[in-house]
Scaffold this motif. Structure first.
Motif, PDB file in Angstrom:
ATOM      1  N   LEU A  21      -1.169  11.171  -8.190  1.00  0.00           N
ATOM      2  CA  LEU A  21       0.009  11.689  -7.494  1.00  0.00           C
ATOM      3  C   LEU A  21       1.150  11.949  -8.473  1.00  0.00           C
ATOM      4  O   LEU A  21       1.800  13.006  -8.409  1.00  0.00           O
ATOM      5  CB  LEU A  21       0.468  10.707  -6.411  1.00  0.00           C
ATOM      6  CG  LEU A  21      -0.299  10.762  -5.102  1.00  0.00           C
ATOM      7  CD1 LEU A  21       0.034   9.563  -4.230  1.00  0.00           C
ATOM      8  CD2 LEU A  21       0.002  12.047  -4.358  1.00  0.00           C
ATOM      9  N   ILE A  22       1.382  11.021  -9.383  1.00  0.00           N
ATOM     10  CA  ILE A  22       2.467  11.194 -10.349  1.00  0.00           C
ATOM     11  C   ILE A  22       2.194  12.403 -11.235  1.00  0.00           C
ATOM     12  O   ILE A  22       3.096  13.196 -11.517  1.00  0.00           O
ATOM     13  CB  ILE A  22       2.675   9.903 -11.162  1.00  0.00           C
ATOM     14  CG1 ILE A  22       3.326   8.854 -10.251  1.00  0.00           C
ATOM     15  CG2 ILE A  22       3.540  10.161 -12.390  1.00  0.00           C
ATOM     16  CD1 ILE A  22       3.491   7.488 -10.860  1.00  0.00           C
ATOM     17  N   LYS A  48       5.609   2.949  -6.924  1.00  0.00           N
ATOM     18  CA  LYS A  48       4.220   2.526  -6.741  1.00  0.00           C
ATOM     19  C   LYS A  48       3.748   2.649  -5.294  1.00  0.00           C
ATOM     20  O   LYS A  48       2.629   2.303  -4.968  1.00  0.00           O
ATOM     21  CB  LYS A  48       4.037   1.071  -7.208  1.00  0.00           C
ATOM     22  CG  LYS A  48       4.462   0.842  -8.646  1.00  0.00           C
ATOM     23  CD  LYS A  48       3.685   1.706  -9.612  1.00  0.00           C
ATOM     24  CE  LYS A  48       4.149   1.490 -11.041  1.00  0.00           C
ATOM     25  NZ  LYS A  48       3.899   2.618 -11.895  1.00  0.00           N
ATOM     26  N   ASP A  49       4.600   3.155  -4.424  1.00  0.00           N
ATOM     27  CA  ASP A  49       4.276   3.311  -3.008  1.00  0.00           C
ATOM     28  C   ASP A  49       3.604   4.665  -2.788  1.00  0.00           C
ATOM     29  O   ASP A  49       4.220   5.716  -3.012  1.00  0.00           O
ATOM     30  CB  ASP A  49       5.565   3.197  -2.185  1.00  0.00           C
ATOM     31  CG  ASP A  49       5.324   3.217  -0.691  1.00  0.00           C
ATOM     32  OD1 ASP A  49       4.491   4.013  -0.212  1.00  0.00           O
ATOM     33  OD2 ASP A  49       5.992   2.447   0.005  1.00  0.00           O
ATOM     34  N   LEU A  50       2.343   4.639  -2.335  1.00  0.00           N
ATOM     35  CA  LEU A  50       1.588   5.875  -2.143  1.00  0.00           C
ATOM     36  C   LEU A  50       2.243   6.802  -1.121  1.00  0.00           C
ATOM     37  O   LEU A  50       2.227   8.025  -1.297  1.00  0.00           O
ATOM     38  CB  LEU A  50       0.156   5.568  -1.719  1.00  0.00           C
ATOM     39  CG  LEU A  50      -0.741   4.969  -2.790  1.00  0.00           C
ATOM     40  CD1 LEU A  50      -2.067   4.526  -2.182  1.00  0.00           C
ATOM     41  CD2 LEU A  50      -0.985   5.968  -3.909  1.00  0.00           C
ATOM     42  N   GLU A  51       2.807   6.244  -0.071  1.00  0.00           N
ATOM     43  CA  GLU A  51       3.434   7.078   0.955  1.00  0.00           C
ATOM     44  C   GLU A  51       4.654   7.812   0.404  1.00  0.00           C
ATOM     45  O   GLU A  51       4.859   8.987   0.710  1.00  0.00           O
ATOM     46  CB  GLU A  51       3.824   6.235   2.165  1.00  0.00           C
ATOM     47  CG  GLU A  51       2.637   5.781   2.980  1.00  0.00           C
ATOM     48  CD  GLU A  51       3.053   4.992   4.208  1.00  0.00           C
ATOM     49  OE1 GLU A  51       4.163   5.233   4.735  1.00  0.00           O
ATOM     50  OE2 GLU A  51       2.254   4.150   4.643  1.00  0.00           O
ATOM     51  N   VAL A  52       5.448   7.123  -0.382  1.00  0.00           N
ATOM     52  CA  VAL A  52       6.637   7.751  -0.966  1.00  0.00           C
ATOM     53  C   VAL A  52       6.216   8.827  -1.965  1.00  0.00           C
ATOM     54  O   VAL A  52       6.764   9.935  -1.959  1.00  0.00           O
ATOM     55  CB  VAL A  52       7.542   6.701  -1.642  1.00  0.00           C
ATOM     56  CG1 VAL A  52       8.697   7.371  -2.374  1.00  0.00           C
ATOM     57  CG2 VAL A  52       8.074   5.717  -0.616  1.00  0.00           C
ATOM     58  N   ARG A  57       5.513  14.614  -3.364  1.00  0.00           N
ATOM     59  CA  ARG A  57       4.620  15.747  -3.672  1.00  0.00           C
ATOM     60  C   ARG A  57       4.750  16.847  -2.615  1.00  0.00           C
ATOM     61  O   ARG A  57       4.865  18.025  -2.941  1.00  0.00           O
ATOM     62  CB  ARG A  57       3.172  15.273  -3.768  1.00  0.00           C
ATOM     63  CG  ARG A  57       2.225  16.392  -4.206  1.00  0.00           C
ATOM     64  CD  ARG A  57       0.793  16.017  -4.032  1.00  0.00           C
ATOM     65  NE  ARG A  57       0.536  15.795  -2.615  1.00  0.00           N
ATOM     66  CZ  ARG A  57      -0.522  15.148  -2.151  1.00  0.00           C
ATOM     67  NH1 ARG A  57      -1.409  14.637  -2.976  1.00  0.00           N
ATOM     68  NH2 ARG A  57      -0.695  14.994  -0.856  1.00  0.00           N
ATOM     69  N   GLU A  58       4.755  16.450  -1.350  1.00  0.00           N
ATOM     70  CA  GLU A  58       4.893  17.433  -0.275  1.00  0.00           C
ATOM     71  C   GLU A  58       6.279  18.068  -0.280  1.00  0.00           C
ATOM     72  O   GLU A  58       6.427  19.245   0.018  1.00  0.00           O
ATOM     73  CB  GLU A  58       4.596  16.779   1.079  1.00  0.00           C
ATOM     74  CG  GLU A  58       3.176  16.263   1.212  1.00  0.00           C
ATOM     75  CD  GLU A  58       2.130  17.334   1.003  1.00  0.00           C
ATOM     76  OE1 GLU A  58       2.287  18.435   1.580  1.00  0.00           O
ATOM     77  OE2 GLU A  58       1.166  17.081   0.257  1.00  0.00           O
ATOM     78  N   GLY A  59       7.289  17.292  -0.634  1.00  0.00           N
ATOM     79  CA  GLY A  59       8.653  17.792  -0.661  1.00  0.00           C
ATOM     80  C   GLY A  59       8.882  18.869  -1.704  1.00  0.00           C
ATOM     81  O   GLY A  59       9.752  19.727  -1.534  1.00  0.00           O
ATOM     82  N   ALA A  75      16.017   7.352  -0.252  1.00  0.00           N
ATOM     83  CA  ALA A  75      16.199   6.938   1.128  1.00  0.00           C
ATOM     84  C   ALA A  75      15.503   5.611   1.395  1.00  0.00           C
ATOM     85  O   ALA A  75      15.898   4.878   2.293  1.00  0.00           O
ATOM     86  CB  ALA A  75      15.669   8.006   2.066  1.00  0.00           C
ATOM     87  N   ASP A  76      14.457   5.298   0.626  1.00  0.00           N
ATOM     88  CA  ASP A  76      13.686   4.076   0.836  1.00  0.00           C
ATOM     89  C   ASP A  76      14.249   2.879   0.079  1.00  0.00           C
ATOM     90  O   ASP A  76      13.757   1.770   0.222  1.00  0.00           O
ATOM     91  CB  ASP A  76      12.234   4.283   0.410  1.00  0.00           C
ATOM     92  CG  ASP A  76      11.500   5.196   1.363  1.00  0.00           C
ATOM     93  OD1 ASP A  76      12.020   5.441   2.463  1.00  0.00           O
ATOM     94  OD2 ASP A  76      10.405   5.651   1.016  1.00  0.00           O
TER      95      ASP A  76
END
Length: 77
Positions: A21-22, A48-52, A57-59, A75-76
């Motif tokens: 992802l990174i 390290k949070d996959l959801e973030v 990536r989608e953003g 935001a998190d």
């Protein structure tokens, strides 16, 4: 599920997903924002949070500024 998440195999798989992802985020930022986009990588590479990471990536596809990208993960905090 907790036992599975603590296993070395699961940890290796998770680390591989994070690295992928990174790497994808880095490429996306460079393609969309040029070298300026890469300035965010010092911050993003610490996540390290996959959801973030997936949200970032989608953003990259939908956001128009680096500040909008930064807002995804700040935001998190």
């Amino acid at each position: 599920m907790t036992v599975l998440q603590e296993s070395p195999w699961y940890q290796d798989l998770n680390q591989g997903e994070i690295k992928g992802l990174i790497s994808g985020i880095e490429l996306g930022l460079q393609l969309k924002f040029g070298s300026e986009g890469l300035h965010l990588m010092s911050e993003i590479s610490q996540i390290k949070d996959l959801e973030v990471l997936t949200a970032i990536r989608e953003g990259i596809r939908t956001k128009n500024t680096l500040e909008e990208i930064r807002q995804i993960y700040q935001a998190d905090e």
